[in-house]
Design a protein around this motif. Structure first.
Motif, short mmCIF file in Angstrom:
data_model
loop_
_atom_site.label_atom_id
_atom_site.label_comp_id
_atom_site.label_asym_id
_atom_site.label_seq_id
_atom_site.Cartn_x
_atom_site.Cartn_y
_atom_site.Cartn_z
N GLN A 94 0.83 -1.28 0.09
CA GLN A 94 -0.14 -0.06 0.05
C GLN A 94 0.87 1.21 0.10
N MET A 95 2.29 1.25 0.40
CA MET A 95 2.74 2.45 0.80
C MET A 95 4.16 2.20 -0.19
N PRO A 96 4.27 3.01 -1.35
CA PRO A 96 5.30 2.75 -2.10
C PRO A 96 6.66 3.24 -1.27
N PHE A 97 7.68 2.93 -1.65
CA PHE A 97 9.06 3.37 -0.75
C PHE A 97 8.97 2.85 0.60
N VAL A 98 7.94 2.23 1.07
CA VAL A 98 8.27 1.63 2.57
C VAL A 98 8.20 0.41 2.33
N PRO A 99 9.70 -0.11 3.01
CA PRO A 99 9.87 -1.74 2.93
C PRO A 99 8.89 -2.42 3.98
N ALA A 100 8.34 -3.59 3.55
CA ALA A 100 7.59 -4.32 4.30
C ALA A 100 7.93 -5.80 4.31
N GLY A 101 7.71 -6.28 5.50
CA GLY A 101 7.68 -7.73 5.60
C GLY A 101 6.53 -8.41 5.71
N ARG A 102 6.34 -9.65 4.90
CA ARG A 102 5.18 -10.38 5.14
C ARG A 102 5.73 -11.59 5.87
N GLU A 103 5.05 -12.01 7.06
CA GLU A 103 5.26 -12.86 7.86
C GLU A 103 4.18 -13.86 8.09
N LEU A 104 4.61 -15.18 7.92
CA LEU A 104 3.51 -16.08 7.97
C LEU A 104 3.93 -17.34 8.98
N LEU A 105 2.91 -17.30 9.88
CA LEU A 105 3.22 -18.51 10.98
C LEU A 105 2.16 -19.52 10.96
N THR A 106 2.76 -20.68 10.51
CA THR A 106 1.77 -21.89 10.54
C THR A 106 1.92 -22.99 11.55
N PHE A 107 0.78 -23.49 12.14
CA PHE A 107 0.80 -24.34 13.35
C PHE A 107 0.28 -25.62 12.65
N ILE A 108 0.68 -26.86 12.81
CA ILE A 108 0.22 -28.18 12.72
C ILE A 108 0.09 -28.96 13.75
N ASP A 109 -1.22 -29.65 13.57
CA ASP A 109 -1.87 -30.63 14.73
C ASP A 109 -1.94 -31.84 13.83
N ASP A 110 -0.92 -32.86 13.92
CA ASP A 110 -1.13 -34.15 13.24
C ASP A 110 -2.24 -35.02 13.78
N GLU A 111 -2.50 -34.85 15.17
CA GLU A 111 -3.59 -35.67 15.51
C GLU A 111 -4.87 -35.20 14.98
N ARG A 112 -5.24 -33.92 14.81
CA ARG A 112 -6.48 -33.71 14.39
C ARG A 112 -6.46 -33.18 12.85
N ARG A 113 -5.25 -33.37 12.35
CA ARG A 113 -5.18 -33.08 10.94
C ARG A 113 -5.51 -31.59 10.61
N LEU A 114 -4.89 -30.62 11.30
CA LEU A 114 -5.01 -29.42 11.23
C LEU A 114 -3.68 -28.57 10.86
N ILE A 121 1.36 -8.22 7.62
CA ILE A 121 2.38 -7.28 6.78
C ILE A 121 2.51 -6.14 7.70
N THR A 122 3.78 -6.04 7.75
CA THR A 122 4.50 -5.09 8.76
C THR A 122 5.71 -4.25 8.06
N GLU A 123 5.78 -3.05 8.73
CA GLU A 123 6.83 -2.22 8.24
C GLU A 123 8.09 -2.72 8.79
N THR A 124 9.31 -2.69 7.95
CA THR A 124 10.65 -3.37 8.49
C THR A 124 11.66 -2.21 8.09
N ASN A 125 12.90 -2.77 8.58
CA ASN A 125 14.14 -1.92 7.99
C ASN A 125 14.80 -2.65 6.90
N TYR A 126 14.06 -3.52 5.97
CA TYR A 126 14.73 -4.29 5.11
C TYR A 126 15.06 -3.22 3.96
#
Ligand SMILES: [Zn+2]
Ligand SMILES: [Zn+2]
Length: 291
Positions: A94-114, A121-126
């Motif tokens: 959304q903001m040109p010239f501003v560096p952004a981080g796309r962060e993804l966090l995934t949780f797996i539960d094998d017992e329940r097959r979830l 999306i956050t601003e970063t110092n990248y």
């Protein structure tokens, strides 16, 4: 929301696949929201799935890589609950010239097959700079928050991948070491420059670590919500419906009108109006009033 001690994950152990100390960001919210004790998988090498500095290319989507990483940790620790995160960095959508981080966090539960993920999306110092001298580099270092935020130095190259065997200096937080790394890299660079970039590994980047803590809280809160139909953890927003009407002409716009909540285990879906109660957009957002 159920009481924490009645949650199916209360008192359970989960394993985090990270070599970069991300447990500092995730352990707190997983304990406070769920009563899950999170620990890092011992001796895990997530670099085999690709590295930030581009020596090993990552294959597949961020979600694929996060899931493979989580499963690697689960296999090492012999644990059926696992967690892994993936990040990518570039211009802000959304903001040109501003560096952004796309962060993804995934949780797996094998017992329940979830498999349940949250993203942020956050601003970063990248950032990176190709330089010949230390003098050129000083404004860059001030802007990215060196030395609290470490840098990576490689030989300067214009739009090309690193050649095999090229020197890569990671995790630099000391000015002397940075100067020496620049000299080595400039010597082997075709352009006699060194490329200095922010080290985006979590333990080398306090800004990223703070983003991950916010993401950890978001996922832990999502997991705390149980499906009203089947009781599976992780009931939350799965989709949106667009078409919020314009306040002047009532035509549908690209803005979200409804949010769809769903279960990761059964087929239950619930559609709810916007949380903020907004019923119309401004005509400035309308494709008819403001084409
Ligand atoms: Zn309109
Ligand atoms: Zn369900």
């Amino acid at each position: 929301m159920v009481a924490k001690r009645d949650h199916p994950y209360h008192g359970r152990r989960a394993v985090l696949a990270s070599m970069h100390g991300k447990e500092a960001a995730f352990s707190g919210p997983f304990m406070s929201e769920l009563g899950i004790e999170l620990s890092a998988a011992p001796g895990i090498d997530t670099d085999q799935l690709g590295t930030f500095c581009g020596e090993i290319e990552r294959v597949g989507s961020m979600l694929d890589v996060a899931e493979r990483k989580a499963r690697l940790g689960m296999a090492i620790a012999g644990c059926d609950l696992g967690l892994a995160s993936e990040g990518s960095f570039g211009p802000h959508p959304q903001m040109p010239f501003v560096p952004a981080g796309r962060e993804l966090l995934t949780f797996i539960d094998d017992e329940r097959r979830l498999r349940i993920s949250e993203a942020l999306i956050t601003e970063t110092n990248y950032a990176y700079a190709r330089v010949e001298t230390m003098l050129e580099l000083e404004p860059f270092l001030a802007r990215i928050g060196f030395p609290k935020h470490a840098v990576v130095v490689t030989p300067g190259r214009e739009g090309r991948a690193l050649s095999e065997g090229a020197p890569v200096f990671k995790g630099l937080q000391d000015l002397g070491a940075l100067k020496r790394a620049m000299a080595v890299c400039a010597k082997v660079s075709d352009e006699a420059t060194a490329c200095v970039e922010t080290d985006m590994r979590a333990h080398m980047n306090p800004t990223r670590m703070a983003s991950l803590a916010a993401l950890g809280l978001k996922l832990a809160q999502r997991l705390a919500a149980l499906c009203p139909a089947c009781g599976a953890p992780g009931f939350g927003r799965v989709d949106v419906v667009r078409g919020l009407p314009c306040s002047a002409c009532d035509a549908p716009t690209e803005w979200v009108i409804d949010e769809v909540f769903g279960c990761a285990s059964c087929a239950l879906r619930e559609t709810k109006g916007r949380e903020d109660g907004l019923s119309h957009t401004e005509p400035s957002q309308c494709p008819w009033c403001n084409p």
